[in-house]
Design a protein around this motif. Sequence first.
Motif, PDB file in Angstrom:
ATOM      1  N   GLN A  19      37.548  32.269  23.861  1.00  0.00           N
ATOM      2  CA  GLN A  19      37.363  33.606  23.293  1.00  0.00           C
ATOM      3  C   GLN A  19      35.881  34.004  23.304  1.00  0.00           C
ATOM      4  O   GLN A  19      35.549  35.162  23.558  1.00  0.00           O
ATOM      5  CB  GLN A  19      37.901  33.649  21.855  1.00  0.00           C
ATOM      6  CG  GLN A  19      39.398  33.615  21.752  1.00  0.00           C
ATOM      7  CD  GLN A  19      40.039  34.898  22.245  1.00  0.00           C
ATOM      8  OE1 GLN A  19      39.425  35.961  22.268  1.00  0.00           O
ATOM      9  NE2 GLN A  19      41.284  34.791  22.658  1.00  0.00           N
ATOM     10  N   ASN A  23      34.453  37.224  25.310  1.00  0.00           N
ATOM     11  CA  ASN A  23      33.947  38.381  24.566  1.00  0.00           C
ATOM     12  C   ASN A  23      32.451  38.336  24.270  1.00  0.00           C
ATOM     13  O   ASN A  23      31.866  39.361  23.942  1.00  0.00           O
ATOM     14  CB  ASN A  23      34.691  38.523  23.231  1.00  0.00           C
ATOM     15  CG  ASN A  23      36.164  38.752  23.431  1.00  0.00           C
ATOM     16  OD1 ASN A  23      36.572  39.308  24.428  1.00  0.00           O
ATOM     17  ND2 ASN A  23      36.955  38.316  22.474  1.00  0.00           N
ATOM     18  N   ASN A  25      31.066  37.293  21.618  1.00  0.00           N
ATOM     19  CA  ASN A  25      30.904  37.741  20.240  1.00  0.00           C
ATOM     20  C   ASN A  25      30.483  36.540  19.397  1.00  0.00           C
ATOM     21  O   ASN A  25      31.292  35.711  19.007  1.00  0.00           O
ATOM     22  CB  ASN A  25      32.214  38.345  19.723  1.00  0.00           C
ATOM     23  CG  ASN A  25      32.060  38.997  18.377  1.00  0.00           C
ATOM     24  OD1 ASN A  25      31.046  38.831  17.705  1.00  0.00           O
ATOM     25  ND2 ASN A  25      33.084  39.751  17.981  1.00  0.00           N
ATOM     26  N   LYS A  28      32.077  36.233  15.794  1.00  0.00           N
ATOM     27  CA  LYS A  28      33.444  35.701  15.808  1.00  0.00           C
ATOM     28  C   LYS A  28      33.432  34.196  16.082  1.00  0.00           C
ATOM     29  O   LYS A  28      34.227  33.450  15.502  1.00  0.00           O
ATOM     30  CB  LYS A  28      34.277  36.424  16.868  1.00  0.00           C
ATOM     31  CG  LYS A  28      35.719  36.008  16.877  1.00  0.00           C
ATOM     32  CD  LYS A  28      36.530  36.822  17.873  1.00  0.00           C
ATOM     33  CE  LYS A  28      37.967  36.361  17.901  1.00  0.00           C
ATOM     34  NZ  LYS A  28      38.756  37.116  18.869  1.00  0.00           N
ATOM     35  N   TYR A  73      43.585  34.962  13.847  1.00  0.00           N
ATOM     36  CA  TYR A  73      42.250  35.559  13.910  1.00  0.00           C
ATOM     37  C   TYR A  73      41.696  35.508  15.334  1.00  0.00           C
ATOM     38  O   TYR A  73      41.090  36.464  15.802  1.00  0.00           O
ATOM     39  CB  TYR A  73      41.299  34.850  12.948  1.00  0.00           C
ATOM     40  CG  TYR A  73      39.866  35.278  13.102  1.00  0.00           C
ATOM     41  CD1 TYR A  73      39.478  36.577  12.799  1.00  0.00           C
ATOM     42  CD2 TYR A  73      38.899  34.398  13.549  1.00  0.00           C
ATOM     43  CE1 TYR A  73      38.161  36.991  12.950  1.00  0.00           C
ATOM     44  CE2 TYR A  73      37.575  34.795  13.695  1.00  0.00           C
ATOM     45  CZ  TYR A  73      37.222  36.095  13.396  1.00  0.00           C
ATOM     46  OH  TYR A  73      35.916  36.496  13.554  1.00  0.00           O
ATOM     47  N   LEU A  74      41.907  34.394  16.020  1.00  0.00           N
ATOM     48  CA  LEU A  74      41.375  34.266  17.370  1.00  0.00           C
ATOM     49  C   LEU A  74      42.069  35.195  18.355  1.00  0.00           C
ATOM     50  O   LEU A  74      41.437  35.759  19.249  1.00  0.00           O
ATOM     51  CB  LEU A  74      41.501  32.820  17.842  1.00  0.00           C
ATOM     52  CG  LEU A  74      40.591  31.818  17.137  1.00  0.00           C
ATOM     53  CD1 LEU A  74      40.925  30.406  17.581  1.00  0.00           C
ATOM     54  CD2 LEU A  74      39.142  32.138  17.391  1.00  0.00           C
ATOM     55  N   ARG A  76      44.265  38.034  17.577  1.00  0.00           N
ATOM     56  CA  ARG A  76      44.349  39.457  17.224  1.00  0.00           C
ATOM     57  C   ARG A  76      43.141  39.982  16.460  1.00  0.00           C
ATOM     58  O   ARG A  76      43.131  41.142  16.070  1.00  0.00           O
ATOM     59  CB  ARG A  76      45.597  39.704  16.394  1.00  0.00           C
ATOM     60  CG  ARG A  76      46.858  39.495  17.155  1.00  0.00           C
ATOM     61  CD  ARG A  76      48.017  40.012  16.387  1.00  0.00           C
ATOM     62  NE  ARG A  76      49.261  39.739  17.095  1.00  0.00           N
ATOM     63  CZ  ARG A  76      50.443  39.902  16.582  1.00  0.00           C
ATOM     64  NH1 ARG A  76      50.564  40.333  15.343  1.00  0.00           N
ATOM     65  NH2 ARG A  76      51.520  39.636  17.281  1.00  0.00           N
ATOM     66  N   GLU A  77      42.161  39.109  16.186  1.00  0.00           N
ATOM     67  CA  GLU A  77      40.962  39.482  15.439  1.00  0.00           C
ATOM     68  C   GLU A  77      41.306  40.049  14.067  1.00  0.00           C
ATOM     69  O   GLU A  77      40.681  40.997  13.576  1.00  0.00           O
ATOM     70  CB  GLU A  77      40.104  40.462  16.232  1.00  0.00           C
ATOM     71  CG  GLU A  77      39.557  39.855  17.510  1.00  0.00           C
ATOM     72  CD  GLU A  77      38.592  40.779  18.221  1.00  0.00           C
ATOM     73  OE1 GLU A  77      38.122  41.751  17.606  1.00  0.00           O
ATOM     74  OE2 GLU A  77      38.310  40.501  19.394  1.00  0.00           O
ATOM     75  N   LYS A  78      42.314  39.474  13.425  1.00  0.00           N
ATOM     76  CA  LYS A  78      42.713  39.876  12.083  1.00  0.00           C
ATOM     77  C   LYS A  78      42.527  38.678  11.163  1.00  0.00           C
ATOM     78  O   LYS A  78      43.290  37.717  11.220  1.00  0.00           O
ATOM     79  CB  LYS A  78      44.175  40.336  12.083  1.00  0.00           C
ATOM     80  CG  LYS A  78      44.632  40.871  10.764  1.00  0.00           C
ATOM     81  CD  LYS A  78      46.047  41.393  10.850  1.00  0.00           C
ATOM     82  CE  LYS A  78      46.454  41.945   9.495  1.00  0.00           C
ATOM     83  NZ  LYS A  78      47.823  42.440   9.525  1.00  0.00           N
ATOM     84  N   TYR A  79      41.490  38.716  10.319  1.00  0.00           N
ATOM     85  CA  TYR A  79      41.159  37.596   9.435  1.00  0.00           C
ATOM     86  C   TYR A  79      41.908  37.764   8.118  1.00  0.00           C
ATOM     87  O   TYR A  79      41.638  38.691   7.354  1.00  0.00           O
ATOM     88  CB  TYR A  79      39.653  37.545   9.191  1.00  0.00           C
ATOM     89  CG  TYR A  79      39.184  36.237   8.604  1.00  0.00           C
ATOM     90  CD1 TYR A  79      38.934  35.157   9.435  1.00  0.00           C
ATOM     91  CD2 TYR A  79      38.990  36.088   7.244  1.00  0.00           C
ATOM     92  CE1 TYR A  79      38.490  33.958   8.911  1.00  0.00           C
ATOM     93  CE2 TYR A  79      38.553  34.897   6.715  1.00  0.00           C
ATOM     94  CZ  TYR A  79      38.303  33.837   7.555  1.00  0.00           C
ATOM     95  OH  TYR A  79      37.880  32.641   7.037  1.00  0.00           O
TER      96      TYR A  79
END
Length: 108
Positions: A19, A23, A25, A28, A73-74, A76-79
């Motif tokens: 990831q 990205n 990022n 993240k 989280y990894l 869908r990037e929803k923590y």
Amino acid sequence: MKALIILAVLATLGLIAFQYHRNKNIKKLFTALLTLGIILSLAVAGNVTRPVMPIYLAHLILMIISWGGLILYLVREKYVGWIIFSPLVTIGLFLLLEWLTGSGHEVG
């Protein structure tokens, strides 16, 4: 079983690296690595609950759900923090029970 756990940790680290490579990022990356460290720490600390088998089994189930929260989280990037830190409930419950009833492991 131990080999499966090691493979799961390595696969998660690989997913985190993939990831980051995709990205770039850095926030993240650090969040995922810190969360993985916390999850692994909770897994080690959860071994305290082993004498009370129902709490230990609940802790294992919550650890699996917590790991799933990290994967969520990894991908869908929803923590979802309350899912990731849910094993703290079983550790706290065990400590509360030990405080109320006393330890059955006292010597002398």
